[in-house]
Design a protein around this motif. Structure first.
Motif, mmCIF file in Angstrom:
data_model
loop_
_atom_site.group_PDB
_atom_site.id
_atom_site.type_symbol
_atom_site.label_atom_id
_atom_site.label_comp_id
_atom_site.label_asym_id
_atom_site.label_seq_id
_atom_site.Cartn_x
_atom_site.Cartn_y
_atom_site.Cartn_z
ATOM 1 N N TYR A 20 2.778 -9.775 -8.995
ATOM 2 C CA TYR A 20 2.753 -11.026 -7.974
ATOM 3 C C TYR A 20 3.976 -11.731 -7.631
ATOM 4 O O TYR A 20 4.639 -11.912 -8.708
ATOM 5 N N ARG A 22 5.832 -15.141 -7.121
ATOM 6 C CA ARG A 22 5.357 -16.321 -7.698
ATOM 7 C C ARG A 22 4.732 -17.358 -6.871
ATOM 8 O O ARG A 22 5.025 -17.386 -5.649
ATOM 9 N N LEU A 23 3.542 -18.071 -7.189
ATOM 10 C CA LEU A 23 2.748 -18.829 -6.578
ATOM 11 C C LEU A 23 3.449 -19.998 -5.782
ATOM 12 O O LEU A 23 3.098 -20.345 -4.650
ATOM 13 N N GLY A 441 7.657 -18.818 -14.146
ATOM 14 C CA GLY A 441 6.508 -18.316 -13.416
ATOM 15 C C GLY A 441 5.325 -18.675 -14.221
ATOM 16 O O GLY A 441 4.370 -18.106 -14.226
ATOM 17 N N ARG A 443 3.168 -21.011 -13.964
ATOM 18 C CA ARG A 443 1.968 -21.220 -12.961
ATOM 19 C C ARG A 443 1.359 -19.823 -12.547
ATOM 20 O O ARG A 443 -0.169 -19.710 -12.723
ATOM 21 N N THR A 444 2.129 -18.996 -12.146
ATOM 22 C CA THR A 444 1.575 -17.467 -11.771
ATOM 23 C C THR A 444 0.939 -16.917 -12.888
ATOM 24 O O THR A 444 -0.193 -16.053 -12.595
ATOM 25 N N GLN A 448 -3.159 -15.394 -13.242
ATOM 26 C CA GLN A 448 -3.508 -14.139 -13.407
ATOM 27 C C GLN A 448 -4.280 -14.164 -14.532
ATOM 28 O O GLN A 448 -5.142 -13.259 -14.536
ATOM 29 N N HIS A 458 -5.601 -13.857 -7.971
ATOM 30 C CA HIS A 458 -4.954 -14.884 -8.695
ATOM 31 C C HIS A 458 -4.874 -16.011 -7.648
ATOM 32 O O HIS A 458 -4.612 -17.162 -8.099
ATOM 33 N N THR A 459 -4.920 -15.709 -6.299
ATOM 34 C CA THR A 459 -4.793 -16.824 -5.375
ATOM 35 C C THR A 459 -5.872 -17.778 -5.429
ATOM 36 O O THR A 459 -6.203 -18.801 -4.498
ATOM 37 N N ASN A 600 3.109 -10.576 -15.822
ATOM 38 C CA ASN A 600 3.675 -10.283 -14.517
ATOM 39 C C ASN A 600 5.096 -9.392 -14.598
ATOM 40 O O ASN A 600 6.119 -10.313 -14.827
ATOM 41 N N ASP B 154 11.968 -12.369 -5.791
ATOM 42 C CA ASP B 154 11.952 -13.259 -6.806
ATOM 43 C C ASP B 154 13.353 -13.813 -6.891
ATOM 44 O O ASP B 154 14.117 -13.622 -7.932
#
Lengths: 715, 221
Positions: A20, A22-23, A441, A443-444, A448, A458-459, A600, B154
């Motif tokens: 995914y 990154r949030l 990453g 947070r992301t 997850q 994950h969102t 991730n 990214d």
């Protein structure tokens, strides 16, 4: 509380293992993300620093009379009063706060400081000149090195040097602080949201409970941002005195000098080997500095630790330069450079392909299978067999191509971490940790892990980090963050899910252990028709949310197979050197990285790519240059403290060793491991290209030309 | 430099010599040679509107046109555009990193050209069209194709250099809508990243150039 938990089996994972985005990506790329250096509070003052220009001096007097009369000045805090012995240039003498940043700078210039200048010493490369600044750290002997060298069929003697670097975080160190009525609101740029609370509180002599730390984003740390530092304490004092918030972030000229230094390392290394290429003896005399207290101590021999006969000495050099701070994989990139360079020199003397030489000696490492596999894979990616030529046989033109190998290892595991999960009756989910996302990453990854447990996207997870209102989590250092936060999140979410199962079970008339959370539903295992939607299940909570706090146990993570450390890694550099100008150009860098369970892959690969680029900077450009005449750092800016640009890095190819066996180890942090082999690989590629060891990092034109045409040691 | 501390009156135009305080003004703040012409220009402009006035060294009222809107503020003549944006207007997408025109973290677009906001004086930016990251990065909740591409590839870690990179990339693509890979590497050489995100940036800018030409946003979800 926390029961035994395990990672869901590889085959059944839905969210963990997905690449995914990154949030917080859009927030950051759009400029909307607010770093603490971006914050402005109503009524805040701006602080500027008065620094010592002398590397070694005694403060005779600090005269504030003129500064206090300057426009806008509201508070001055002297941190190095008369009588203080200054041990490095850039030492903070006083902090001056004013209504505007410009006024603060003006007033800082108006502070008059008198010094008794003392003799300084800032250069550590030549041990003969170091004299009394050298402190022996001891001698270590294994086996019978004397005999082994006598019997060795081939012996090499080399000298290798790697200078001090600056962290050069793009967001400088600093903070906004508001000490008002016994409470301290603290917004630092930090890698340690939880522990910096106690660090500041102790130094301010206030209860830690009265300090509130908040940070949403950090603009780089790399190991240099763990403490409250002098600017934190001084700005707090001014805030208390004036009743106003105070903002202090270092100027670039200060950041490069005092806010982060990686120690240097120098070594004379002797290797003995048999004609078939087996290393039989190691001897090294190394020295390093990390400022006035000494410092750097590279673990030698690196990775090839099982060399039977060894003699090592190490000396710490005390310099009048700012103290070292941890720098991604402390001491390892230096140790890798020293060891791998000597090994490549030995291979060249043996007329042996270094790839074969490294493979042959993999038996001297603690994980031969890993390194042999990685060396072969990296060689395949770099097309070693096609592109490598024996040293000095790179054709007759001025452009010489070379390939070189570097290896690394790092432990990692996970830090202590506590996580609170709240499931609300409306179905929303919060996961809270006093952690921080350094841009890796975090947070992301947390989202997850939580989403996997709950069968959600994950969102759907609101990840809340960066605040001491959340449960304590460790500092982000040593590649321990993912091992810490992912395991506490797993434990906390699994326990919260169990509570939801208990509620849903009675509604569904089944036993809680018959339930699973998948695809946005709480349902009877394997039976999608008998269940509740996530929202419907949460509604059964009535008015009371589920809130579960659980912590990991860092000591048992390995045996629980939740997290691991002990990675190996191999990188190969492919460079072209112009032997007329000394310019080294990166063609390609390949990285083979051992890893564990990858939460991730996209973000994991970014860590490796970034590490390779950072090491290209370190190998080709970076050096903190301290001047023995003035005692000052000469390149305290970004014009002359050089970082690579987008054009300078060549191509980079990454191979992550994702496989079921590695996956079963649990998660492994990747902040440090890929930063280790790069400088060694580039060093060896340059030697291979030009036919001679360039002993001194960085491989700038002057160092390359000095090695080729000068005395071979120094420019 | 030192010459500005004691300017030779012969070198000044009669108009410039007339201002009794301009020497004092320059001496008072010890501005560098590089700054002086901008100040002179500004002073001349100010004189036409406020005949009695000589501006500085204290704060003067100025108007900047930022993202299409006027912004009125009071700044000392020495304040950079970057500090005006960050410290006075709360536009903090441009970051202060090197503060000396090296790293590009403060990049903004001024009259259709990317500039380092740390190296432009705020008073000198009057009358220019200034576009910051805040001016184009989001249309409502929709990210600009470049922002979306940076996220997709990214092309950021800590993110501190990223808004500057996005602005520089926008300006680059405005002038090179169909760049080659090598042109991207050349064209974005004015921005530095410490975390090492260049591989992603290269891909993001190439990718965004394609979607922008096609008039579509990069899909984001």
């Amino acid at each position: 509380m926390a029961e035994n938990v395990a990672w869901p089996p590889l085959s059944s994972r839905k969210v963990i293992g997905q690449s995914y985005r990154r949030l917080d990506g859009i927030e950051k790329a759009s400029g909307r993300a607010k770093y603490n250096s971006d914050l402005i509070k109503p009524g805040q003052l701006w602080a500027s620093i008065v620094s010592s220009p002398h590397a070694h001096a005694k403060v005779k007097s600090v005269d504030l009379s003129a500064a206090e009369q300057m426009p806008g000045v509201k508070g001055i805090e002297v941190v190095s009063p008369a009588g203080t012995e200054i041990q490095w240039a850039g030492t903070e003498i006083a902090f001056v706060a004013a209504e505007s940043e410009e006024q603060a700078r003006d007033a800082a210039r108006a502070v008059k400081v008198e010094y008794e200048v003392l003799e300084h010493f800032v250069q550590d490369e030549d041990p003969k000149k170091v004299g009394s600044r050298l402190k022996a750290a001891g001698e270590k002997i294994e086996g019978d090195p004397e005999k082994a060298f006598k019997e060795a069929e081939v012996v090499i003697d080399g000298y290798y040097a790697i200078p001090a670097l600056a962290h050069c975080c793009l967001e400088p160190h600093g903070n906004l602080i508001d000490w008002n009525g016994g409470k301290v609101e603290y917004n630092p740029s930090t890698q340690a949201v939880t522990s910096i609370q106690g660090d500041l509180a102790r130094q301010l002599s206030v209860p830690a409970a009265n300090v509130h730390v908040h940070m949403d984003y950090i603009g780089g740390g790399f190991g240099s941002k763990f403490q409250a530092d002098r600017w934190g304490i001084a700005s707090a004092a001014i805030s208390k005195k004036t009743g106003r918030p105070v903002k202090v972030f270092l100027e670039r000229s200060e950041e490069v000098v005092i806010a982060g230094v990686r120690p240097s390392a120098y070594a004379k290394i002797k290797l003995g080997a048999s004609k078939d290429g087996t290393i039989t003896a190691w001897e090294s005399d190394s020295w390093a500095s990390g400022g006035i207290t000494g410092g750097g101590s590279p673990p030698l021999p690196y990775v090839f630790t099982k060399i039977a006969n060894q003699r090592l000495t190490h000396n710490a050099v005390a310099l009048n330069t700012a103290p070292i701070r941890a720098w991604r994989a402390p001491n390892h990139p230096q140790a890798s450079f020293l060891t791998c360079s000597a090994m490549e020199d030995m291979a060249a003397k043996l007329n042996m392909d270094p790839l074969d030489f490294f493979i042959k000696n993999a038996a001297l490492t603690t994980r031969p299978d890993t390194y042999i596999r990685q060396l072969k894979k990296a060689a395949e990616m770099a097309e070693w067999k096609k592109n490598w030529r024996p040293r000095g046989q790179s054709g007759s033109g001025p452009l010489k191509r070379g390939l070189g190998i570097g290896v690394g290892t790092w432990n990692g595991l996970g830090h202590a971490s506590s996580c609170r999960t709240n499931i609300h009756p409306d179905g929303s989910v919060e996961v809270e940790l006093g952690s921080q996302d350094l841009g890796t990453g975090t947070r992301t990854a947390i989202a997850q892990v939580a989403a996997e447990t709950f069968g959600l996207k994950h969102t759907d997870i609101k990840v809340k980090i960066g605040d001491t209102a959340y449960p304590p989590s460790g500092t982000s250092g040593g590649s321990t963050t993912i091992g810490g936060v992912s395991t506490s999140t797993l434990k906390s979410t699994v326990a919260a899910r169990q509570k939801l199962f208990d509620v849903a079970a009675s509604a569904l008339n089944v036993q809680p252990d018959q339930l699973e959370a998948v695809g946005g539903k709480i349902q009877v295992k394997g039976n999608a028709t008998k269940g509740l939607t996530w929202k419907a299940a949460c509604q059964k909570l009535g008015v009371t949310p589920i809130s579960v706090t659980a912590e990991n146990n860092p000591r048992t993570l390995r045996q629980e197979k939740l997290a691991d450390g002990g990675t190996g890694g191999v990188q190969i550099a492919d460079v072209t050197v112009d032997i007329e100008t000394g310019v080294v150009k990166m063609n390609k860098m390949v990285a083979v990285q051992d890893c564990g369970l990858i939460v991730n892959p996209r973000l994991a690969e970014s860590q490796v790519l970034g590490a390779c680029i950072m090491m290209i900077c370190g190998a080709l450009m970076e050096e903190r240059i301290a001047d023995q005449v003035t005692g000052q750092v000469l390149n305290a800016d970004m014009e002359f403290y050089k970082l690579a640009g987008i054009k300078d890095i060549g191509e980079i190819e990454v191979h992550m060793e994702v496989d079921p066996e590695n996956d079963a180890r649990g998660v492994i942090g990747l902040g440090e491991p890929p930063t280790i082999p790069g400088i060694a690989a580039i060093s060896n590629a340059v030697a291979n290209a030009v036919g001679k060891r360039v002993p001194r990092v960085p491989f700038t034109p002057d160092h390359v030309l000095a090695a080729l045409y000068g005395d071979g040691r120094n420019s | 430099m030192s010459s500005t501390k004691d300017p030779n009156p012969q070198e000044l135009s009669p108009k410039e010599q007339r201002g009794f305080s301009r020497r004092g003004f320059i001496q008072g703040i010890g501005v560098s040679g590089a700054v002086t012409p901008a100040l002179l220009e500004q002073e001349a402009a100010a004189q036409t509107t406020t005949p009695a006035g000589v501006e500085g060294p204290s704060a003067v009222p100025i108007t900047l046109t930022i993202n299409g809107k006027p912004a009125k503020l009071n700044v000392e003549p020495r304040v950079t555009l970057l500090d005006a944006l960050r410290n006075r207007l709360n536009l903090t997408g441009a970051k202060r990193v090197c503060d000396r025109g090296t790293c590009g973290a403060c990049t903004v677009i001024m009259d259709g050209k990317a500039v380092y906001a740390c190296s432009v004086l705020a008073i000198d930016a009057q009358g220019k069209q200034i576009t910051t990251i805040e001016g184009f990065a989001m249309q409502g909740n929709q990210p600009h194709p470049l922002v979306a591409a940076f996220v997709e590839h990214d092309a950021q870690q800590c993110g501190y250099c990223t808004p500057g990179f996005v602005v520089a990339a926008k300006d680059f693509l405005d002038h090179h809508p169909s760049p080659t890979y090598d042109q991207v590497k050349e064209g974005l050489g004015g921005n530095l990243c410490r975390c090492g995100t260049y591989v992603g940036v290269r891909k993001a800018v190439l990718d965004a150039s394609k979607t922008m030409k096609a008039g579509k946003g990069v899909k984001h979800g």
